[in-house]
Design a protein around this motif. Sequence first.
Motif, mmCIF file in Angstrom:
data_model
loop_
_atom_site.group_PDB
_atom_site.id
_atom_site.type_symbol
_atom_site.label_atom_id
_atom_site.label_comp_id
_atom_site.label_asym_id
_atom_site.label_seq_id
_atom_site.Cartn_x
_atom_site.Cartn_y
_atom_site.Cartn_z
ATOM 1 N N UNK B 354 0.832 -1.186 0.000
ATOM 2 C CA UNK B 354 0.000 0.000 0.000
ATOM 3 C C UNK B 354 0.873 1.245 0.000
ATOM 4 N N UNK B 355 0.763 2.026 -1.029
ATOM 5 C CA UNK B 355 1.472 3.301 -1.071
ATOM 6 C C UNK B 355 0.481 4.378 -0.672
ATOM 7 N N UNK B 356 0.711 4.978 0.469
ATOM 8 C CA UNK B 356 -0.243 5.981 0.928
ATOM 9 C C UNK B 356 0.066 7.309 0.261
ATOM 10 N N UNK B 357 -0.977 7.890 -0.215
ATOM 11 C CA UNK B 357 -0.818 9.181 -0.874
ATOM 12 C C UNK B 357 -1.472 10.224 0.025
ATOM 13 N N UNK B 358 -0.837 11.345 0.218
ATOM 14 C CA UNK B 358 -1.499 12.338 1.064
ATOM 15 C C UNK B 358 -2.824 12.761 0.438
ATOM 16 N N UNK B 359 -3.837 12.830 1.293
ATOM 17 C CA UNK B 359 -5.159 13.192 0.803
ATOM 18 C C UNK B 359 -5.144 14.671 0.442
ATOM 19 N N UNK B 360 -5.545 14.946 -0.756
ATOM 20 C CA UNK B 360 -5.531 16.335 -1.188
ATOM 21 C C UNK B 360 -6.785 17.015 -0.674
ATOM 22 N N UNK B 361 -6.557 18.122 -0.029
ATOM 23 C CA UNK B 361 -7.674 18.845 0.545
ATOM 24 C C UNK B 361 -8.281 19.734 -0.521
ATOM 25 N N UNK B 362 -9.591 19.620 -0.671
ATOM 26 C CA UNK B 362 -10.214 20.489 -1.659
ATOM 27 C C UNK B 362 -10.516 21.839 -1.027
ATOM 28 N N UNK B 363 -10.056 22.885 -1.677
ATOM 29 C CA UNK B 363 -10.282 24.229 -1.154
ATOM 30 C C UNK B 363 -10.951 25.067 -2.224
ATOM 31 N N UNK B 364 -11.795 25.969 -1.757
ATOM 32 C CA UNK B 364 -12.394 26.918 -2.702
ATOM 33 C C UNK B 364 -11.293 27.842 -3.223
ATOM 34 N N UNK B 365 -11.597 28.505 -4.321
ATOM 35 C CA UNK B 365 -10.562 29.298 -4.976
ATOM 36 C C UNK B 365 -10.030 30.402 -4.052
#
Lengths: 826, 528
Positions: B354-365
Amino acid sequence: MVGHGDIRVVHRGGSKINSRQPVITQDSRFLLCASGECVKVFSTSTEECVHDLRGHTDAVTGVLLKPSNHLQVYSCSADGTVRLWDFTEGIHIKTYVIGYPVYSIYASAHHEGVIFVVTPMLNDKRSEVFQLVAVHLPQSGDQLVEALELSAVLSDVSSNPSAIGFGNGGEFIASAKGLHLEVFFFKKQKSYRFSLKEDNKKGGKNTFMCVACHQKEDCIATGHEDGKIRLWRNFNHKKEYTYSTLHWHHSAVSSLCFTPEGTNLLSGGLESVLVQWRYNQESQRDFLPRLGSAITHIAVSPDGALFCTSHSDNKITIIQSSVKVSAVIQGLVKGESVRTDLMVDPRSKSLVLNGKPGQLQFYSLQRDKLLYNLDIVQQEYIHESGLEQFEVVKAAFDASGSWMATVEERNQKAAELELNLKLWAFDEQTQSFVLNTTISTPHEARITDMCFCQAADSQTTMLVSTSKDGHFKAWQLSAAAHTEDEGPSWSCDFVGAYHGLVPERCCFSADGSLLAVSFQEVVTVWSPASWELLTTLSQPPQAIRDLCFGRLSCSKYLLGTTASKLLCCWNLLTCSLEWSTTMDVSLLLADPLTENMAAFCFQAGGTDLFVFKPSEPRPLFSHKAVCSGKVTRAIFSPREEMLESCEESSQWLNRSQLHFLTQYMDLMTFTTKAEEDRLLASSRQLVVDDSVAMTPFYLLLGKHRQQDTEDAVSSSLSSDTVPQSSAAIKQLLQTPAHVMPSTSYLCSMFVQSLLISVTDTREENKHAEEKMDSEEEDSEEEMEPSNPRPQQASEGGPEAPALTKAQLRELRRVRKQDHSWSAGFL
Amino acid sequence: MASFKPTKIQVYPKLGEKVTQDTLYWKNYKAPLHIKEFGAITNIDFSPVAPHNFAVTAFTRIHIYGPFSQEPLKSFTRFKDTAYCGRFRSDGQLLVAGCEDSVVRLFDVSGKVALRMFKGHTKAVHVTDFISDRYQILTGSDDYTCRLWDLPNATELNNYQEHTDYIRCGVASKLNRDLFITGSYDHTLKLFDARVDKSVMTMDHGQPVESLLLYPSEGLLVSAGGRYVKVWDLLKGGQPLVSLKNHHKTVTSLCLSSSGQRLLSASLDRHVKVYNTTNYKVVHNFDYAASILSLALAPDDESIVVGMTNSILSIKHRKSLEDSKEISGQQRRRPSYRVFVKGKNPVPKQDDYLVSKPVKQHLAKYDKLLKIFNVTKALDTALATWTRHRKPEITVSVMKELDRRGTLKNALAGRDEQALTRLLNFLIGNMVDPRFAPVLVTAAEMILDIYRSVIGQSPLVDRQLLRLQELLEKEIDYQQDLLEVMGMLDTMFASSFPRMEVPCPGISRANGLAGGDGITLRPQIQAT
């Protein structure tokens, strides 16, 4: 006056761990840091405290690994001694007496047998001028050695430990103070001094903040107040020195550190961003942002694999060199003041107070460990000085701990006050508080007090808040709103006022049938069921400072303290003043579990404590001069296990403990002698041995030993109940290997011993009799907790209570697990 | 390392009506169809037989419209003066109408000329109706009398002279051929029995009665007069059941929904209110352009027809099922949610590394820009046209966040005419909104501070600043008026509230304190 008996005021946890730069050991397994009067040894992987190195009598001001022996550590203290410790075992080896308060300590592998310390100028102990002194440590076998060979190296140095550093493997030492950088070369025995102008044209401030020296090259990095970093080179000449400037930080650089190989430079400051600069390629930078609060110190492990940063909120972050946070050691966060009162979370029994900006901290008093921080404000914290941010100013819990109310406030200008009242519900699934309702601007002015209805059996929870706008409001949980997707939320139920006076305090009676609200000098008593004003009580001519209902048998009494040094007790059945006495009570609080009340009185620069029952004229306990200064925050916290104290004076400590915060934000508590003894005993038993490697065998044994210690605690009196197996294991483990018989002989014995202590599931099927036996054993064990009382009474001494049923069940579960493992192994 | 916390968008409680089942039901009508008539529309009556044509009485004509026609199918124009109260017989074949000239006319729906003329009243006839046996009609007139007529030979059967004022409404029972009820401007309702010569029941409405309605079961009678709608229980001898006062002008017309669950009332105040007939609470409200004189609902609530004083007939048809299906069909055309989630949560197998990828945080513009401290651009993003108009709370929240960070001034400064105009437009639009005022006032002050030196250089900006000033002056006047009203109300409450005496024993009375004062109970706006 009632005698003190054996009750003492002691420090209880929450000491600072961020005062000095922490040290990571050679193998990166431990982290050492100065914490009050001791040095704490933390494990870098588990974040747990392994040892306390105790011995200094004043604040520890520096920790340093011995360059010649990486298993030993020096610590210096303001008590004028330098001590040498073996930190793996926690053993004190030597004490060197310097004779002057020591403010920081340095050493280098280049200088064998010499340490460098910063002391005040020799002629004057009180002076603000410090000097760097080389101390030749005498070789002697004694534990206490007086170090007499002192020679001054540099005079007029900064007392800030990060302003001095050894460079290029100990060839020179650099010290910065004010606007001057001084470099002393040991070979030439010559020092060079470089100065900067006070202000340059762009308004930058050039004052030196910290110094770090490259370990392989002649290069010094200095941090400045305006956020610049200067890299000095060629400084062994008076005139031809050069420096280059790096600028990323917007405010002062508080700490700098080179990695051991010298490939990277780490810097940090108020922005709480760790910046990693590539040496000689300074345009390349790595950032680790949002570390929580301002970085005060940076340290690197000798192998360069770990970094650690200490922060202004009493926290140490351990960072892997791949710029990833691996562990956080968090102490009790203590700001300038505690704006929320001290509280106890009824569920976790932890102490709750405001910690980091905009957060509440839950601190376990029993384990002296921060459990977690709860983000109340839920906004990005901007690390900039002089910015008004939201602060948590009030918090309250209801009786069962299923609701929490918080008030946050931001007061940018005097005119506009931003207030939010938030109500949090405890979520069983996530085991934390979840925001339920936000009420913006619940009042028009600052909220002075807030309390929940404490009646445990009431169906509806109610919150009352009083405010400077002259109103008090009752908030109630209303049923689900119109649409189905929303749960219940809080709304205003009642707004009350009295003659336009400002309400200061509010308090619910124990059964929740009465609400007392103090309006300056008048106490009004309301019925929360009908919101009728029942009666008014008054004791002229001063405003009420504290208000408190009695508990249990004293619930008919209402106590109040006034600013005019008066403690009044009203009887609510007759609505008349029962008694009053003249004392300047700075804080009055009731023990929720007993009838006792505690009053802290401020008298002549010190604070006295009186513990009393409202119904009795004489105080149960009094303690003169608890501490200097006023006590304004205190709390009764329930004990996990009741004490069995017969002495009249210490009986009030049986069910709950009294904690208070002094003027200097030290958390203190009252202990009895017996309690201390027990604590000491248990701490001796429960020393964590971190040296055992994690093997399956260790896992097995570790569990047995845990169980063993618990058993030992539970049956310290009746030793015959100690399981035979655990004794055998103990013996097995304690005996040195060379005196033991061969393993093949021992093995069968060892497995046998394990089999006796527990019932194997496979064997259970075959031998029904054994099972029955074991069940009988179990039932006996279960019976135990019900009958140890008379035994203990006859013994009279302090002792630990027997295991509870739940613990027993847990123990049995552990045993079963063990066997499933051994079955797999066989 | 904590993640970036996005800007908190303040959620404001939704004001106004809550979405209920009734709102959905009564909103499910198409846009109204307007037909201009020749004068004020005094009566609308639906034919009881399919295809449910309706007769509209307006000025000197009666028009008959089909359910979906925009032009009248038929019109009766042989009136000498204003016609009143054109009503269908229960078989939908005959139509009767009164007239200002006191003559009552009976028409065949397919014919043109009046079949019968009933003469005998001396003044205008406002009320006509068929008795349930289909061969008699009931009329009520301004000469204070009501009469029964026989259809075949056009003779007067009976004359009741009990009312003492104009008779303006009446209804005949549909279940009993002998019973009918009239309402008059003498404030009374009278129930007549044709078998006796006088009224058998009299009820006092208290106001001139404008309209009457019998429940299908005929146990309950609803009357409207003045601002009141009253419900009477006929089976209990005319006992008043409930009195509703939800209109602020005279109620002119009443009507029941086809299920009998909802009662509708129309009034001169231009509203139609819908009541629940179990608890008589208003569950919905329609607004119209002019005062309403008549109201009718088609069977099965297929359409709502309203006649107004400005001679406009408004017809609203119910949306058919196909219409609502069309909307959902449009939504289905988008790619389904399943396409996006495919492969989103696979479970790793035992041997997988398992290669963990940092969860990308969705941000408004704007949050992305705030994260990198680009404050001017963040404010520009928040001021984008869509956000500014549709979600002003986002714009205001971003401004608040900037203010909290102490960088609002930087973000507002350095704007050209166009950008500044946009900002000022936003301020003018939202400044007086009490939800946004605290933040926007700060921003406005800052703008004035920053751009003080350039005032007068751009006519566009100057005009907007003047508009802003005007707006604020007006708002201050409003607030002052409101405070005056509050002051008046406070004195009224204070005088009307009973003084509460606190039972004090002698000791605490010695404190010299009077009893408690008035307590005001105020509901609080609460946000979730």
